[in-house]
Design an enzyme around this catalytic site. Structure first.
Site, short mmCIF file in Angstrom:
data_model
loop_
_atom_site.label_atom_id
_atom_site.label_comp_id
_atom_site.label_asym_id
_atom_site.label_seq_id
_atom_site.Cartn_x
_atom_site.Cartn_y
_atom_site.Cartn_z
N GLY A 1 0.74 -1.21 -0.09
CA GLY A 1 0.08 0.09 -0.01
C GLY A 1 0.83 1.06 0.02
O GLY A 1 1.86 1.22 -0.74
N SER A 2 0.35 2.10 0.70
CA SER A 2 0.88 3.35 0.64
C SER A 2 2.39 3.64 1.01
O SER A 2 3.17 4.76 0.98
CB SER A 2 -0.06 4.46 1.39
#
Length: 573
Positions: A296-297
């Site tokens: 993810g981020s």
């Protein structure tokens, strides 16, 4: 007086009977004498050899397996002396089952059934009990039961039990490595058995040593980079978080930011290697190495680092993320809300998917791949740990516009928690990525891999600090008294029909203290349940608790000037 002819005949028969009996006795005596002579001359070597076979034994002396310790010499795996007890079913008296079973604490009926079945099959050996403690084995010896045999060996014991189980691993009942470092370094830890010639009595006890052919050589010790204090606290905090959020599993990896030493590596669920009753194979997997997740981020800092390193962007370069979503091919990429115009720093602070998508499209797949690959993503860490996953990082030619966009914010790729932690050392060592290691006395440490310039690494650290500010997504990762930087990550998990709407991985990767980075920590929680599932809500608080205690245990001075001033002044007024 006259003697009849009949009387003469009777006396003759009696005399011949006497002579016959005498001749038979003499013949038997001669046979016995001949046999005695034969036993002491012709058959003597054979009989001597047969006698030795029954009382003289070539005995293998087991070698002690090498000890595994943490960086300070605290034992993580040790070998203790035990005894294997076996019996000969054809010789053992069933009437003696009860006292034997009582001493060993086993079922007398079951042991009787086993002995009876072994007799019927014609077996001459089976184990009654293995790895019996010496004191208990001495009680069995004292019973003086015929048909029993005793063999000394070693049993592996793990003082830290489930806390270090996934790192250290386990051995089987014969002392062969089956998991973890016990398997990876099995030949190094295994010693060389000795050999001696002994005389045993009918109970299998050694009564005399005749010769020593070779002396047992113990295995080599293994000293790890693990700090058992940090391992305990990381395990405790991770276990509490997994239980609090009713998560499926979790992992945490703590690295020394100066040299890449793995100071702690923990997983949930775990298992106790000292008690394997009801052990589930799934619990034995070292998820921090063997499992991969879409980060993810936590990948956005690398996309931004590639932009800064290209020279075309600075931390203050503006990026227009309006209207809060972006259409790429057949997919709509969205932000949490419309952030409007953000600078590059703000793209990370607010974790804007649209912002990094625009940046990556401008840079191109080759540039993004180059920096992520140099950071060790999609590659084995080189620990030599069994079952380690290399992860997935698509090559530039595999990235169309949509794949490039998703990779820029951590989808469409996969990394292990250890890989993620290792990649974040790129920001702590002036843009040079360290190689993670588990062996403290490793003679050859590879040179660090250049990922970005020193200037860019420092800029990214400053940007990561904004994530833990009041404006960022990782406010709950802050540590009182220290400057902390990091990145939250929340990724939907892939199910049978694509990405699931309600299952997530919550991740936080961070560094502290930022003035002079000492530790890199990654926390990953798999499938948290309930209202909290974002990385900033689930993983960030765990990061904060582990990092705070770790920094204080390592006696790292606070670097937050505001907090330092409060400490000097005696606290807030």
């Amino acid at each position: 007086m006259t003697v009849s002819r009949q009387d003469h005949s009777t006396q003759g028969i009696t005399r011949w009977r006497f002579v016959l009996v005498l001749m038979v006795m003499v013949a038997l005596l001669l046979l016995i004498l001949l046999r005695l002579v034969s036993l002491h001359t012709v058959d003597q070597p054979f009989l001597f050899e047969e006698g030795e076979k029954r009382i003289v034994r070539a005995q293998v002396q087991p070698a002690r397996r090498g000890m595994i310790t943490d960086r300070f010499g605290k034992p993580l795996a040790v070998s203790t002396a035990v005894t294997d007890i076996s019996l000969n079913p054809q010789v053992f008296d069933l009437a003696q089952v009860a006292p034997l079973a009582k001493v060993l604490g086993i079922s007398a009926n079951r042991l009787t059934q086993q002995i009876t079945a072994a007799r019927q099959r014609g077996r001459g050996f089976f184990y009654v009990d293995r790895q019996v403690q010496p004191a208990q084995a001495d009680q069995v010896v004292a019973l003086g039961l015929e048909g029993l045999q005793f063999e000394s060996r070693f049993r592996r014991y793990y003082p830290a039990a489930e806390v270090t189980a996934h790192v250290v691993g386990i051995v089987d009942i014969d002392g062969n490595g089956q998991e973890g470092l016990e398997l990876a370094y099995n030949d190094y830890l295994t010693g060389t058995g000795g050999r001696r010639t002994v005389i045993r009595d009918r109970y299998g006890r050694v009564v005399k040593q005749l010769a020593v052919e070779s002396v047992a050589q113990p295995g080599n010790d293994l000293r790890l980079t693990i700090d058992l204090r940090l391992q305990y606290l990381a395990y405790r905090e991770l276990m509490a978080a997994v239980r609090q959020h009713h998560a499926t599993s979790g992992s945490a990896v703590l690295l020394d930011a100066h040299n890449g030493d793995v100071l702690a590596m923990v997983n949930q669920p775990s298992y106790n290697p000292n008690n394997r009753a009801g052990l589930k194979p799934a619990y034995m997997r070292n998820r921090a190495l063997a499992d991969v997740l879409e980060p993810g981020s936590t990948m956005k800092p690398f996309t931004v680092a590639a932009a800064l390193d290209s020279g075309r962007y600075t931390p203050s370069t503006l990026v227009d993320t309006s209207p809060g979503y972006l259409r790429v091919k057949n997919k709509t990429i969205r932000d949490h809300r419309d952030y409007g115009v953000l600078d590059v720093t703000g793209v990370i602070t607010k974790s804007s998917n649209v912002g990094v998508t625009l940046i990556s499209a401008d840079l191109g797949a080759e540039t993004v791949f180059k920096i992520m690959s140099a950071a060790g993503l999609g590659q084995a860490t080189g620990l030599g740990f069994p079952g380690e996953s290399v992860g997935i990082l698509p090559y530039p030619e595999q990235m169309d516009d949509l794949r490039l966009a998703t990779v820029s914010y951590g989808y469409g790729m996969a990394v292990s928690p250890l890989q993620l932690a290792q990649s974040y050392t790129s920001f702590t060592q002036h843009g040079c990525r360290l190689n993670a290691t588990l062996l403290l006395d490793s003679e050859s440490r590879p040179d660090c891999q250049r990922v970005m310039s020193d200037k860019v690494a420092r800029q990214v650290l400053d940007i990561l600090e904004t994530v833990t500010s009041d404006l960022g997504t990782g406010r709950r990762a802050r540590v009182a008294g220290y400057r902390v930087g990091g990145k939250t990550g929340t990724a939907h998990k892939v199910g049978e029909n694509g990405y699931e709407d309600a299952t997530y991985n919550a991740v936080f990767a961070g560094i502290a203290p930022l003035t002079d980075p000492d530790l890199v920590l990654v926390v990953a929680i798999d499938e948290p349940q309930g209202r909290e599932y974002y990385g900033g809500e689930v993983a960030a608080p765990v990061f904060s608790r582990i990092m705070e205690q770790a920094l204080r245990l390592r006696q790292i001075a606070p670097d937050d000037s505001t907090a330092a001033a409060l400490i000097v002044a005696g606290g807030p007024k």
